[in-house]
Write a protein that holds these residues in place. Structure first.
Motif, PDB file in Angstrom:
ATOM      1  N   VAL A 326      31.828  38.574  30.663  1.00 31.24           N
ATOM      2  CA  VAL A 326      33.273  38.414  30.446  1.00 31.24           C
ATOM      3  C   VAL A 326      33.528  37.394  29.347  1.00 31.24           C
ATOM      4  O   VAL A 326      34.354  37.608  28.437  1.00 31.24           O
ATOM      5  N   SER A 329      32.325  38.830  26.000  1.00 32.12           N
ATOM      6  CA  SER A 329      33.218  39.908  25.561  1.00 32.12           C
ATOM      7  C   SER A 329      34.509  39.330  24.978  1.00 32.12           C
ATOM      8  O   SER A 329      35.020  39.811  23.956  1.00 32.12           O
ATOM      9  N   TYR A 330      35.021  38.286  25.626  1.00 30.89           N
ATOM     10  CA  TYR A 330      36.252  37.661  25.122  1.00 30.89           C
ATOM     11  C   TYR A 330      36.009  37.028  23.755  1.00 30.89           C
ATOM     12  O   TYR A 330      36.832  37.163  22.831  1.00 30.89           O
ATOM     13  N   LEU A 354      30.746  43.897  28.174  1.00 32.60           N
ATOM     14  CA  LEU A 354      31.348  44.541  29.343  1.00 32.60           C
ATOM     15  C   LEU A 354      31.229  46.058  29.270  1.00 32.60           C
ATOM     16  O   LEU A 354      31.040  46.718  30.300  1.00 32.60           O
ATOM     17  N   ARG A 360      34.391  48.020  31.385  1.00 39.87           N
ATOM     18  CA  ARG A 360      35.596  47.947  30.575  1.00 39.87           C
ATOM     19  C   ARG A 360      36.149  49.359  30.420  1.00 39.87           C
ATOM     20  O   ARG A 360      36.081  49.979  29.374  1.00 39.87           O
ATOM     21  N   LEU A 431      39.010  42.391  35.574  1.00 42.35           N
ATOM     22  CA  LEU A 431      38.411  41.289  34.822  1.00 42.35           C
ATOM     23  C   LEU A 431      39.273  40.878  33.622  1.00 42.35           C
ATOM     24  O   LEU A 431      38.845  40.052  32.808  1.00 42.35           O
ATOM     25  N   SER A 432      40.460  41.467  33.498  1.00 40.38           N
ATOM     26  CA  SER A 432      41.382  41.165  32.395  1.00 40.38           C
ATOM     27  C   SER A 432      40.729  41.413  31.039  1.00 40.38           C
ATOM     28  O   SER A 432      41.034  40.743  30.045  1.00 40.38           O
ATOM     29  N   ALA A 433      39.808  42.396  31.008  1.00 37.63           N
ATOM     30  CA  ALA A 433      39.069  42.646  29.770  1.00 37.63           C
ATOM     31  C   ALA A 433      39.969  43.172  28.663  1.00 37.63           C
ATOM     32  O   ALA A 433      39.742  42.903  27.480  1.00 37.63           O
ATOM     33  N   ARG A 515      38.810  32.341  31.178  1.00 41.07           N
ATOM     34  CA  ARG A 515      38.824  33.731  31.615  1.00 41.07           C
ATOM     35  C   ARG A 515      37.605  34.040  32.489  1.00 41.07           C
ATOM     36  O   ARG A 515      37.704  34.776  33.475  1.00 41.07           O
ATOM     37  N   SER A 516      36.455  33.486  32.142  1.00 42.03           N
ATOM     38  CA  SER A 516      35.264  33.714  32.964  1.00 42.03           C
ATOM     39  C   SER A 516      35.408  33.053  34.327  1.00 42.03           C
ATOM     40  O   SER A 516      34.912  33.565  35.338  1.00 42.03           O
ATOM     41  N   ALA A 519      37.476  35.350  36.292  1.00 45.12           N
ATOM     42  CA  ALA A 519      36.655  36.508  36.663  1.00 45.12           C
ATOM     43  C   ALA A 519      35.699  36.154  37.791  1.00 45.12           C
ATOM     44  O   ALA A 519      35.506  36.938  38.735  1.00 45.12           O
TER      45      ALA A 519
END
Length: 559
Positions: A326, A329-330, A354, A360, A431-433, A515-516, A519
Motif C-alpha cells: 500500500v 503503491s501510493y 497492489l 487494486r 485499501l483506498s488504493a 495511508r499504510s 490499511a
C-alpha cells in the motif's frame, strides 16, 4: 404432610429434574455417552414413577443368602407371606405384600412383580388406608444371574431400601462396595437391619452394631438408621415396623428417593466433568475429590487473547506485505501525479505493487475477491496452528478436563477454513488504493506551470539567437536585477520543478505512512472479524455451554 408442603416438594423436584435434563443435554458431546445414558435412565425412571400411584410406598427387602431376609419380611408383615428356608435361598422372584390393593396394579406392573399378596391389617403398622407395598426380593449374592439382575433393577426402583444383614456377614465387601457405597446419597430412604442378633451373646450386640455403623460411615451412610432385630424371636420387629410405617404415612419416600437419584446422577455428571457437586459421593468417593481438574469456570476469550490471535493470523496471512505494498503503491502513484514532468513518465514502467497482489480492482464483488499473495507455506501454517492452539489453551484455562478438551476442539473446528477466509477478507478490504490526495492536483498544476515557464524562457532565448544569427535587429531583453528575463524564466522553472519534486518526496513519505497505517488497521480488523467468526465464536459457545452446564448441575444437586 400438608398439601402446601407436598406441592412445594413437587415443584422443587420438577425444577431439579428439569435442571438435570438440561445439564445432560448441555453435556452432549463433551461427556461420555455411557454417563449421559445413565442420567437419561434416571430421568425416565423418575417420570415413570411419578406417573404411577403416589399413594403407595414401595419398600424393598434386600439381603444375602442366609441373612433371614424372608423371615424378617414375614415378621414385619405379620403373616407367612414369603417362604423361608434355613439351608438354601427360596426367593427366586419378587413377592409383594400389599396394604391397599386399589391403585397398586399399574405400579406393580411397572416393577414387574407378578406374585402379589393382599396382606391383612397389622395393628399399629398397616391397613388398606396405609398404601404400603413390601417386596421380598431374591438374594443379591444368588448364584443365578437372573436373580442378581432383579436385585440390581429393584435397587434403582423401590422407594425405600431395607438392607438385611446378619452378624456373620455384615461386613461383607460385596454388599458394601456393590450396593451400599454407591447409594450413599440415598441415606434418607435406606434402612439397615442387623438381623439374627439372637445368635450373638447379649454383650456382643452393641459392639457389632457399632462396628457396622463405622463401616457404613466409611460408605458415606453415617446418618442412616441402623436397627437390631431377630425375626425368629420377634426382637426389634416393632422398631422396623415403626420406621417403615413412618415412611409410608408421611408419603415422602417416593420424592426422597427420586431426589436422591437426581443427586446421584448430578454427582455422576460432576465426576465425569471433573466438577464438584456439593461433595456428593459416588462409589465411596466425593465428586469434590475430582475438582482438581478445573474450577468449572473457563477463562474464555479475553481482549488480550483476541488481539494476539488476530495479530498472529495477520502476520501469517502476509498482512505486513500488503501494508508495505500500500505504501509503495501510493508513492508510485504520487510520483506519477506530482513528479517533475520531464522524468515522471519513467514511473509508468514500474509495476503497481497492489496490482501485482490483485488488490487494486474496482467494481469486483467482495465475496468473489481473492488475492495473489504467496500461498501459505509450512511456517505460515505452523504459525496459524500455534496461534489457534494458544488461544484455545488460554480460553479453556480453569475448565475441567472434558470441557477443556471441548473448548480446544471448538477453537480448531474452523482452522481448515481460516486461510481462504482470511485471504477473502484481505481482498475485500478497502485499501483506498484508488483515492487521490488533494495536493496532487495543486503540485501537478504548479509543476506544469514551472515546466511551461522554463520552456518559454528557452523559446525566447532561441528567438533572440535566431535573430542575431540572421543579422536582424535584436530587441532589448528586459532584465530583472540585471538578469535577462528569459534566463530567469528558465532557471526559475527548472529550480521550482526540482524543489517541488523534492518537497513532494517528503509529503509522499508522510502520506504513504499514514495511508499504510490506515490499511494496517483495516486489514487487522478484517482478520480479527474472521478470527471472531471461525475461532472465537465457537470457543465462546463452548464456554457459555460450560457455564450453563455448571449452573444446571448446581440446580440439579439442589444447591
Amino acid at each position: 404432610m400438608s398439601r402446601v408442603g407436598a406441592a412445594r416438594e413437587t415443584s422443587q423436584l420438577d425444577r431439579r429434574l428439569e435442571a438435570l435434563n438440561s445439564a445432560r443435554e448441555l453435556a452432549s458431546g463433551a461427556l461420555p455417552e455411557e454417563t449421559l445414558d445413565s442420567v437419561l435412565q434416571v430421568l425416565d425412571r423418575a417420570g415413570s414413577r411419578r406417573s404411577l400411584s403416589g399413594d403407595h410406598t414401595v419398600v424393598g427387602f434386600f439381603g444375602a443368602t442366609g441373612s433371614g431376609k424372608s423371615s424378617l419380611f414375614n415378621a414385619v408383615s405379620g403373616e407367612e407371606i414369603a417362604t423361608a428356608a434355613v439351608r438354601r435361598p427360596t426367593t427366586t422372584e419378587p413377592l409383594a405384600g400389599i396394604w391397599g390393593v386399589q391403585g397398586s396394579d399399574a405400579l406393580l406392573d411397572w416393577l414387574e412383580v407378578r406374585k402379589r399378596h393382599a396382606a391383612g391389617p397389622v395393628k399399629g403398622f398397616a391397613d388398606d388406608d396405609t398404601g404400603l407395598i413390601l417386596l421380598d426380593l431374591p438374594d443379591f449374592d444368588s448364584t443365578r444371574a437372573a436373580n442378581r439382575e432383579i436385585v440390581q433393577r429393584m435397587v434403582g426402583l423401590v422407594d425405600v431400601l431395607v438392607w438385611v444383614l446378619d452378624p456373620q456377614k455384615y461386613a461383607d465387601a460385596a454388599v458394601h462396595n456393590d450396593f451400599l457405597a454407591p447409594l450413599s446419597s440415598h441415606g434418607a430412604v435406606t434402612i439397615v437391619v442387623l438381623n439374627q442378633i439372637d445368635r450373638l451373646p447379649e454383650h456382643e450386640v452393641r459392639p457389632v452394631l457399632e462396628s457396622l455403623k463405622d463401616i457404613l460411615a466409611r460408605d458415606g451412610l453415617g446418618k442412616i438408621q441402623v436397627l437390631a432385630a431377630s425375626a425368629a424371636l420377634g426382637t426389634g420387629v416393632d422398631k422396623v415396623r415403626a420406621v417403615i410405617r413412618q415412611a409410608a404415612v408421611q408419603r415422602q419416600a417416593m420424592s426422597q428417593r427420586l431426589a436422591a437419584d437426581i443427586t446421584q446422577a448430578a454427582a455422576r455428571l460432576a465426576e465425569a466433568s471433573g466438577l464438584s457437586a456439593g461433595g456428593t459421593k459416588t462409589g465411596g468417593r466425593t465428586a469434590a475429590d475430582t475438582n482438581a481438574a478445573g474450577s468449572g469456570t473457563a477463562a474464555g476469550a479475553t481482549a488480550a487473547s483476541r488481539a494476539r490471535l488476530a495479530g498472529e493470523l495477520a502476520v501469517a496471512a502476509n498482512v505486513p506485505l500488503v501494508v508495505d505494498a500500500v505504501a509503495r503503491s501510493y508513492r508510485l502513484e504520487a510520483t506519477r501525479r506530482t513528479g517533475w514532468p520531464v522524468t515522471r513518465w519513467l514511473a509508468r514502467f514500474r509495476p503497481d505493487p497492489l496490482r501485482r497482489l490483485n488488490l487494486r480492482r474496482e467494481g469486483a464483488k467482495p465475496e468473489l475477491n481473492r488475492t495473489s499473495l504467496p500461498p501459505a507455506g509450512a511456517p505460515e501454517r505452523a504459525r496459524t496452528d500455534a496461534a489457534v492452539r494458544e488461544f484455545g489453551e488460554a480460553a479453556s484455562a480453569g475448565a475441567p478436563g472434558p470441557w477443556r478438551a471441548a473448548i480446544r476442539s471448538a477453537a480448531r473446528e474452523g482452522s481448515d477454513r481460516l486461510p481462504d477466509a482470511v485471504d477473502q477478507a484481505i481482498a475485500s478490504t478497502d485499501l483506498s488504493a484508488g483515492r487521490k490526495s488533494w495536493w496532487w492536483g495543486l503540485f501537478n498544476t504548479v509543476q506544469w506551470l514551472a515546466l511551461v515557464t522554463a520552456l518559454a524562457g528557452f523559446a525566447w532565448l532561441g528567438v533572440l539567437a535566431a535573430l542575431a544569427y540572421l543579422q536582424l535587429p535584436v530587441p532589448e531583453v528586459p532584465r530583472v536585477q540585471g538578469w535577462p528575463v528569459p534566463t530567469v524564466m528558465i532557471a526559475g522553472g527548472v529550480l521550482l520543478g526540482i524543489v517541488l519534486a523534492i518537497a513532494a518526496r517528503f509529503i509522499v513519505g508522510a502520506a504513504a505512512a499514514s495511508r499504510s497505517a490506515v490499511a494496517r488497521k483495516r486489514l487487522k480488523a478484517a482478520v480479527a472479524d474472521v478470527a471472531e467468526r471461525l475461532v472465537v465464536a465457537p470457543v465462546e459457545r463452548e464456554v457459555s455451554r460450560l457455564a450453563k452446564f455448571t449452573a444446571a448441575l448446581k440446580a440439579a444437586a439442589g444447591r
